[in-house]
Design an enzyme around this catalytic site. Structure first.
Site: not given
Ligand code: IPE
Ligand code: IPE
Ligand code: MG
Length: 247
Positions: A26, A28, A30-31, A43, A71, A77, A137, A200, A213
């Site tokens: 998680d 990408n 915000r980075w 991404h 997910s 999105r 793996l 979460r 864990e």
């Molecule tokens: C969870 O991240 C799904 C993946 C990392 C693929 P999200 O960015 O979708 O989760 P929420 O919306 O912050 O809970």
């Molecule tokens: C995780 O990064 C990648 C996926 C959920 C596909 P995000 O796209 O959720 O990045 P943030 O959480 O918005 O920073």
């Molecule tokens: Mg996210």
């Protein structure tokens, strides 16, 4: 993923290493935002981080790695972001499949196949078929994955087997349920690791994580490095797991 996999000695006993690691990749977006870039750049950088993770898992002889790549809720999105993620995933699988096979990495895609378009289904099938003989793996890519849908699908499957007379209600146990999930046959994850500061599960491996864990890190996924992986292994080695028992 690097072609040459270097061996490193670490000060963790083999029995303190996890055999199954689940990763919620998680942060990408915000980075990218923090760098004034587009979310799609995040991404793309996330795919590089995934390659580093797989390389580490091979190096440390982790048996199972399950990564959350998309997910069932991520369809909410904007369409252009969905297209970017799907495109990157297809490119990742196509370009790295040879390296996976060479490094003995077996691919399995976890998630619902319902409603996926034919090019995505073809990509899934090819990835699984080309690495089916690999015994190193096992890389599970959770794609179009949602744990509630998974539990529901398993419940329907079990109900149908009972209706057909193949299974008796009194024979339904945790093992039957586990085997009916998308993850059927996999051991439960020892660790669930999530980057980006969120604490979460976001509908990841709800059934399977009963005794996992949890490790959360502040870094955004594209910043994940070999040193983050070593930190994760060291953190896991300090945890005392009791599974309800006493020491
Ligand atoms: C969870 O991240 C799904 C993946 C990392 C693929 P999200 O960015 O979708 O989760 P929420 O919306 O912050 O809970
Ligand atoms: C995780 O990064 C990648 C996926 C959920 C596909 P995000 O796209 O959720 O990045 P943030 O959480 O918005 O920073
Ligand atoms: Mg996210």
């Amino acid at each position: 993923m690097d072609n040459a996999v270097a061996k490193t000695v670490i000060d963790i006993a083999p029995d303190q290493l996890p055999s199954h690691i689940g990763v919620i990749m998680d942060g990408n977006g915000r980075w990218a935002q923090a760098r004034g870039k587009h979310r799609s750049d995040g991404h793309r950088a996330g795919v590089e981080a995934l390659r580093r993770l797989v390389t580490c898992a091979v190096e440390f002889e982790i048996k199972y790695l399950t990564v959350f790549s998309f997910s069932s809720e991520n369809w909410r999105r904007p369409q252009d972001e969905i297209n970017t993620i799907l495109g990157l995933m297809k490119k990742f699988v196509a370009s790295d499949i040879g390296t996976f096979a060479k490094n003995n990495v077996r691919i399995r895609i976890l998630g619902s196949r319902k409603g996926l378009n034919s090019s995505v289904l073809k990509m899934i099938q090819e990835a699984e078929e080309r690495t089916t003989q690999c015994t190193g793996l096992q890389l599970n890519i959770a794609f179009n994955y949602g744990a509630r849908a998974e539990i529901l699908d398993a419940t329907i499957d079990i109900a149908e087997r009972v209706a057909r007379g193949e299974l008796k209600t009194q024979d339904i146990d945790e093992d039957v349920m586990s085997r009916a999930l998308y993850t059927g046959g996999l051991p439960d994850p020892d660790i669930i690791f999530r980057t980006s500061g969120e604490q979460r599960l976001s509908n990841f491996l709800l059934w399977q994580s009963a005794y996992s864990e949890f490790v959360f890190s502040q870094e955004f996924w594209p910043d994940f490095s070999r040193s983050s992986f070593l930190d994760l292994l060291h953190t896991f080695a300090t945890r005392k797991r009791r599974f309800g028992n006493i020491e």
